[in-house]
Design a protein around this motif. Structure first.
Motif, PDB file in Angstrom:
ATOM      1  N   SER A   1      38.180  21.903  29.068  1.00 13.62           N
ATOM      2  CA  SER A   1      37.169  22.509  29.932  1.00 13.62           C
ATOM      3  C   SER A   1      35.952  21.599  29.958  1.00 13.62           C
ATOM      4  CB  SER A   1      36.792  23.907  29.440  1.00 13.62           C
ATOM      5  OG  SER A   1      36.229  23.857  28.148  1.00 13.62           O
ATOM      6  N   TYR A   2      35.311  21.542  31.096  1.00 14.43           N
ATOM      7  CA  TYR A   2      34.219  20.595  31.326  1.00 14.43           C
ATOM      8  C   TYR A   2      32.874  21.267  31.085  1.00 14.43           C
ATOM      9  CZ  TYR A   2      31.200  17.261  33.755  1.00 14.43           C
ATOM     10  OH  TYR A   2      30.216  16.367  34.067  1.00 14.43           O
ATOM     11  N   LYS A   3      32.030  20.615  30.278  1.00 15.07           N
ATOM     12  CA  LYS A   3      30.673  21.092  30.011  1.00 15.07           C
ATOM     13  C   LYS A   3      29.713  20.304  30.877  1.00 15.07           C
ATOM     14  CE  LYS A   3      27.137  23.077  28.038  1.00 15.07           C
ATOM     15  NZ  LYS A   3      26.757  24.450  28.433  1.00 15.07           N
ATOM     16  N   SER A   4      29.155  20.948  31.875  1.00  8.65           N
ATOM     17  CA  SER A   4      28.244  20.270  32.792  1.00  8.65           C
ATOM     18  C   SER A   4      26.874  20.080  32.152  1.00  8.65           C
ATOM     19  CB  SER A   4      28.108  21.086  34.076  1.00  8.65           C
ATOM     20  OG  SER A   4      27.134  20.539  34.936  1.00  8.65           O
ATOM     21  N   SER A   5      26.166  19.044  32.583  1.00 10.89           N
ATOM     22  CA  SER A   5      24.787  18.844  32.138  1.00 10.89           C
ATOM     23  C   SER A   5      23.834  19.783  32.863  1.00 10.89           C
ATOM     24  CB  SER A   5      24.366  17.388  32.389  1.00 10.89           C
ATOM     25  OG  SER A   5      24.403  17.078  33.778  1.00 10.89           O
ATOM     26  N   LEU A   6      24.327  20.455  33.905  1.00 10.45           N
ATOM     27  CA  LEU A   6      23.524  21.421  34.643  1.00 10.45           C
ATOM     28  C   LEU A   6      23.702  22.810  34.045  1.00 10.45           C
ATOM     29  CD1 LEU A   6      24.500  20.365  38.290  1.00 10.45           C
ATOM     30  CD2 LEU A   6      22.657  19.457  36.869  1.00 10.45           C
ATOM     31  N   LYS A   7      22.777  23.694  34.338  1.00 12.13           N
ATOM     32  CA  LYS A   7      22.973  25.104  34.018  1.00 12.13           C
ATOM     33  C   LYS A   7      23.951  25.677  35.040  1.00 12.13           C
ATOM     34  CE  LYS A   7      19.847  25.546  30.695  1.00 12.13           C
ATOM     35  NZ  LYS A   7      20.150  26.004  29.326  1.00 12.13           N
ATOM     36  N   VAL A   8      25.006  26.317  34.573  1.00 13.10           N
ATOM     37  CA  VAL A   8      26.063  26.791  35.453  1.00 13.10           C
ATOM     38  C   VAL A   8      26.077  28.319  35.485  1.00 13.10           C
ATOM     39  CG1 VAL A   8      28.551  26.863  35.880  1.00 13.10           C
ATOM     40  CG2 VAL A   8      27.476  24.746  35.059  1.00 13.10           C
ATOM     41  N   VAL A   9      25.978  28.866  36.698  1.00 14.04           N
ATOM     42  CA  VAL A   9      26.036  30.314  36.904  1.00 14.04           C
ATOM     43  C   VAL A   9      27.272  30.620  37.740  1.00 14.04           C
ATOM     44  CG1 VAL A   9      24.887  32.353  37.837  1.00 14.04           C
ATOM     45  CG2 VAL A   9      23.519  30.480  36.866  1.00 14.04           C
TER      46      VAL A   9
ATOM     47  N   GLY B   1      34.164  19.189  40.993  1.00 13.45           N
ATOM     48  CA  GLY B   1      33.049  19.452  41.891  1.00 13.45           C
ATOM     49  C   GLY B   1      31.717  19.465  41.163  1.00 13.45           C
ATOM     50  N   ALA B   2      31.713  20.037  39.966  1.00  9.53           N
ATOM     51  CA  ALA B   2      30.476  20.077  39.174  1.00  9.53           C
ATOM     52  C   ALA B   2      30.025  18.670  38.793  1.00  9.53           C
ATOM     53  CB  ALA B   2      30.688  20.920  37.917  1.00  9.53           C
ATOM     54  N   ALA B   3      30.971  17.822  38.400  1.00  8.48           N
ATOM     55  CA  ALA B   3      30.628  16.448  38.037  1.00  8.48           C
ATOM     56  C   ALA B   3      30.064  15.698  39.247  1.00  8.48           C
ATOM     57  CB  ALA B   3      31.866  15.734  37.496  1.00  8.48           C
ATOM     58  N   PHE B   4      30.627  15.947  40.415  1.00  8.22           N
ATOM     59  CA  PHE B   4      30.136  15.309  41.643  1.00  8.22           C
ATOM     60  C   PHE B   4      28.696  15.719  41.923  1.00  8.22           C
ATOM     61  CE2 PHE B   4      29.344  15.495  46.194  1.00  8.22           C
ATOM     62  CZ  PHE B   4      29.720  14.223  46.624  1.00  8.22           C
ATOM     63  N   ILE B   5      28.397  16.999  41.756  1.00 12.02           N
ATOM     64  CA  ILE B   5      27.039  17.497  42.010  1.00 12.02           C
ATOM     65  C   ILE B   5      26.052  16.874  41.023  1.00 12.02           C
ATOM     66  CG2 ILE B   5      25.606  19.580  41.867  1.00 12.02           C
ATOM     67  CD1 ILE B   5      27.987  21.102  43.109  1.00 12.02           C
TER      68      ILE B   5
ATOM     69  N   GLN C   1      26.227  13.936  39.755  1.00 17.42           N
ATOM     70  CA  GLN C   1      26.055  12.511  40.055  1.00 17.42           C
ATOM     71  C   GLN C   1      25.366  12.258  41.393  1.00 17.42           C
ATOM     72  OE1 GLN C   1      30.074  11.028  39.846  1.00 17.42           O
ATOM     73  NE2 GLN C   1      30.358  11.808  37.759  1.00 17.42           N
ATOM     74  N   HIS C   2      25.475  13.206  42.337  1.00 18.43           N
ATOM     75  CA  HIS C   2      25.028  12.928  43.689  1.00 18.43           C
ATOM     76  C   HIS C   2      23.911  13.842  44.196  1.00 18.43           C
ATOM     77  CE1 HIS C   2      29.085  11.100  43.511  1.00 18.43           C
ATOM     78  NE2 HIS C   2      28.565  10.192  44.318  1.00 18.43           N
ATOM     79  N   THR C   3      23.400  14.721  43.359  1.00 14.09           N
ATOM     80  CA  THR C   3      22.301  15.593  43.773  1.00 14.09           C
ATOM     81  C   THR C   3      21.244  15.644  42.672  1.00 14.09           C
ATOM     82  OG1 THR C   3      22.986  17.739  42.843  1.00 14.09           O
ATOM     83  CG2 THR C   3      24.067  17.045  44.892  1.00 14.09           C
ATOM     84  N   HIS C   4      20.138  16.292  42.978  1.00 18.39           N
ATOM     85  CA  HIS C   4      19.064  16.466  41.986  1.00 18.39           C
ATOM     86  C   HIS C   4      19.019  17.914  41.480  1.00 18.39           C
ATOM     87  CE1 HIS C   4      17.564  12.463  42.830  1.00 18.39           C
ATOM     88  NE2 HIS C   4      17.573  12.735  44.128  1.00 18.39           N
ATOM     89  N   ALA C   5      20.115  18.604  41.599  1.00 16.42           N
ATOM     90  CA  ALA C   5      20.152  20.013  41.212  1.00 16.42           C
ATOM     91  C   ALA C   5      19.941  20.195  39.716  1.00 16.42           C
ATOM     92  CB  ALA C   5      21.474  20.644  41.631  1.00 16.42           C
ATOM     93  N   GLN C   6      19.244  21.271  39.388  1.00 17.14           N
ATOM     94  CA  GLN C   6      19.079  21.665  37.983  1.00 17.14           C
ATOM     95  C   GLN C   6      20.024  22.805  37.622  1.00 17.14           C
ATOM     96  OE1 GLN C   6      14.689  21.999  39.106  1.00 17.14           O
ATOM     97  NE2 GLN C   6      14.564  21.830  36.876  1.00 17.14           N
ATOM     98  N   VAL C   7      20.324  23.639  38.611  1.00 14.17           N
ATOM     99  CA  VAL C   7      21.190  24.797  38.405  1.00 14.17           C
ATOM    100  C   VAL C   7      22.344  24.730  39.393  1.00 14.17           C
ATOM    101  CG1 VAL C   7      21.364  27.318  38.471  1.00 14.17           C
ATOM    102  CG2 VAL C   7      19.292  26.228  37.566  1.00 14.17           C
ATOM    103  N   LEU C   8      23.545  24.975  38.896  1.00 12.52           N
ATOM    104  CA  LEU C   8      24.746  25.000  39.725  1.00 12.52           C
ATOM    105  C   LEU C   8      25.215  26.441  39.870  1.00 12.52           C
ATOM    106  CD1 LEU C   8      27.146  23.791  41.214  1.00 12.52           C
ATOM    107  CD2 LEU C   8      28.198  23.308  38.991  1.00 12.52           C
ATOM    108  N   LEU C   9      25.247  26.926  41.111  1.00 14.58           N
ATOM    109  CA  LEU C   9      25.720  28.271  41.410  1.00 14.58           C
ATOM    110  C   LEU C   9      27.139  28.189  41.958  1.00 14.58           C
ATOM    111  CD1 LEU C   9      22.519  29.584  43.244  1.00 14.58           C
ATOM    112  CD2 LEU C   9      23.155  29.993  40.858  1.00 14.58           C
ATOM    113  N   CYS C  10      28.069  28.818  41.276  1.00 19.76           N
ATOM    114  CA  CYS C  10      29.464  28.816  41.716  1.00 19.76           C
ATOM    115  C   CYS C  10      29.783  30.128  42.412  1.00 19.76           C
ATOM    116  CB  CYS C  10      30.399  28.639  40.529  1.00 19.76           C
ATOM    117  SG  CYS C  10      30.359  27.005  39.809  1.00 19.76           S
ATOM    118  N   ASP C  11      30.084  30.045  43.704  1.00 17.56           N
ATOM    119  CA  ASP C  11      30.510  31.216  44.464  1.00 17.56           C
ATOM    120  C   ASP C  11      31.990  31.406  44.195  1.00 17.56           C
ATOM    121  OD1 ASP C  11      31.337  33.053  46.402  1.00 17.56           O
ATOM    122  OD2 ASP C  11      29.815  32.402  47.825  1.00 17.56           O
ATOM    123  N   ASP C  12      32.321  32.396  43.394  1.00 19.71           N
ATOM    124  CA  ASP C  12      33.664  32.663  42.885  1.00 19.71           C
ATOM    125  C   ASP C  12      33.917  31.716  41.711  1.00 19.71           C
ATOM    126  OD1 ASP C  12      35.990  34.082  42.662  1.00 19.71           O
ATOM    127  OD2 ASP C  12      36.894  33.364  44.513  1.00 19.71           O
TER     128      ASP C  12
END
Length: 334
Positions: free
Chosen positions: A42-50, A131-135, A137-148
């Protein structure tokens, strides 16, 4: 539709599906156990994941919840991105970052809706970890919201939200005997249950669930013309869609009756209501002959290319309790 009817109306014949439900339980339970034991990675993102998901199949308000959360975070200066599977779309190259002119038939109706409502990165990828890893690397997001994605354990999460509506857990059985992807006990391990509409207090299956509940209201805010994007107030809409006109409502969402009930509660007299399957890919031939055609915003994104000026969608905004937002911000440390 007959199987879904049986799930929510307590039909006894679903017991013939017991062997398949036992197989589903065994495989899903084993899969989650393998993730828990770190046999499956399982992947641990550097972003906060909701994760904004559910334990049942079908739509029940996840996307409005995601939009409301994103708007709240943005109002506090917190950058965020949204990750979805892109269900119903034909896109085959992943991860895919949505562009402003993407066709919802290619990327899916819900990603297209979110991208049009929010000026933030929206990415589709059936593999949530990728998808989380892509975000990252390619965005400035601090929080990742997963719809579903509540059952996508390959992506670790900081917060889990389970969205439900008045249908509750149906008959309380796992697929295919019932509508559940996971057992009702799973509700005790999520951070919050978000109820879209009235809570099904009478369901015995929910009596032992102790998780905090946030009541969500989907409040209509305006009528928007699908073709011209003209926006009018609810009062103007009520006057425009007068009883003398032939008004047809259509909905291709998880629970179409919710939309039809909203129109009825607002005082609009509908001549005919047309229910389609969730994520239905609308075609020009699906448009009925009427003075006015009323639809949801989710359906409007798929009809925009061929809709006439008689087509309008109801914009709705999710209202959630202040205590819910306070909990979310504290847990995310923002």
């Amino acid at each position: 539709m007959s199987l879904q009817y049986a799930w929510y109306k307590g039909r006894a014949w679903v017991w013939v599906l017991l062997p398949f439900t036992m197989l589903f339980y065994t495989l899903s339970h084993l899969r989650r156990l393998l993730f828990k034991l770190h046999v499956l990675p399982s992947y641990k993102s550097s972003l906060k994941v909701v994760i904004v998901g559910n334990i049942s199949v079908g739509g029940n308000g996840k996307t409005p919840t995601v939009i409301a959360l994103a708007e709240h975070l943005l109002s506090k200066g917190v950058s965020c991105a949204v990750l979805l599977r892109g269900y119903g779309g034909t896109q085959t190259q992943f991860p895919y970052l949505l562009q402003g002119d993407d066709d919802p038939h290619d990327v899916g109706d819900e990603p297209a809706l979110i991208a049009r409502r929010l000026n933030i990165p929206v990415v589709i990828d059936p593999k949530r970890a990728r998808g989380a890893a892509f975000i990252e690397q390619h965005t400035h997001a601090q929080v990742l919201l997963c719809d579903d994605g509540l059952q996508h354990y390959a992506l670790q999460r900081d917060i889990e939200l389970c969205v439900m509506d008045g249908r509750g857990v149906g008959n309380g059985y796992l697929l295919p005997m019932g509508p559940l992807r996971e057992s009702v006990a799973r509700l005790n391990s999520v951070d919050y249950i978000v109820y879209n509409g009235e809570q099904p207090h009478t369901q015995a299956a929910l009596s032992k669930v102790s998780t905090d509940i946030a009541q969500m209201q989907l409040l209509p805010s305006a009528w928007v013309n699908v073709k011209t994007h003209e926006q009018i107030s609810l009062a103007q809409g009520l006057s425009l869609f007068s009883s003398e006109a032939r008004v047809v409502a259509l909905a291709g969402i998880g629970h179409p009756q919710r939309f039809f009930d909203t129109l009825n509660a607002s005082g609009i007299e509908v001549s005919e209501s047309l229910a389609f399957a969730d994520h239905h890919q609308f075609k020009p031939t699906d448009m009925p002959k009427a003075d006015f055609v009323l639809m949801t915003e989710k359906d409007a994104v798929k009809c925009a290319s061929f809709a006439e000026q008689n087509a309008w969608y109801l914009r709705v905004d999710a209202k959630l309790p202040k205590t819910f937002y306070e909990y979310m911000c504290a847990k995310l440390d923002v």
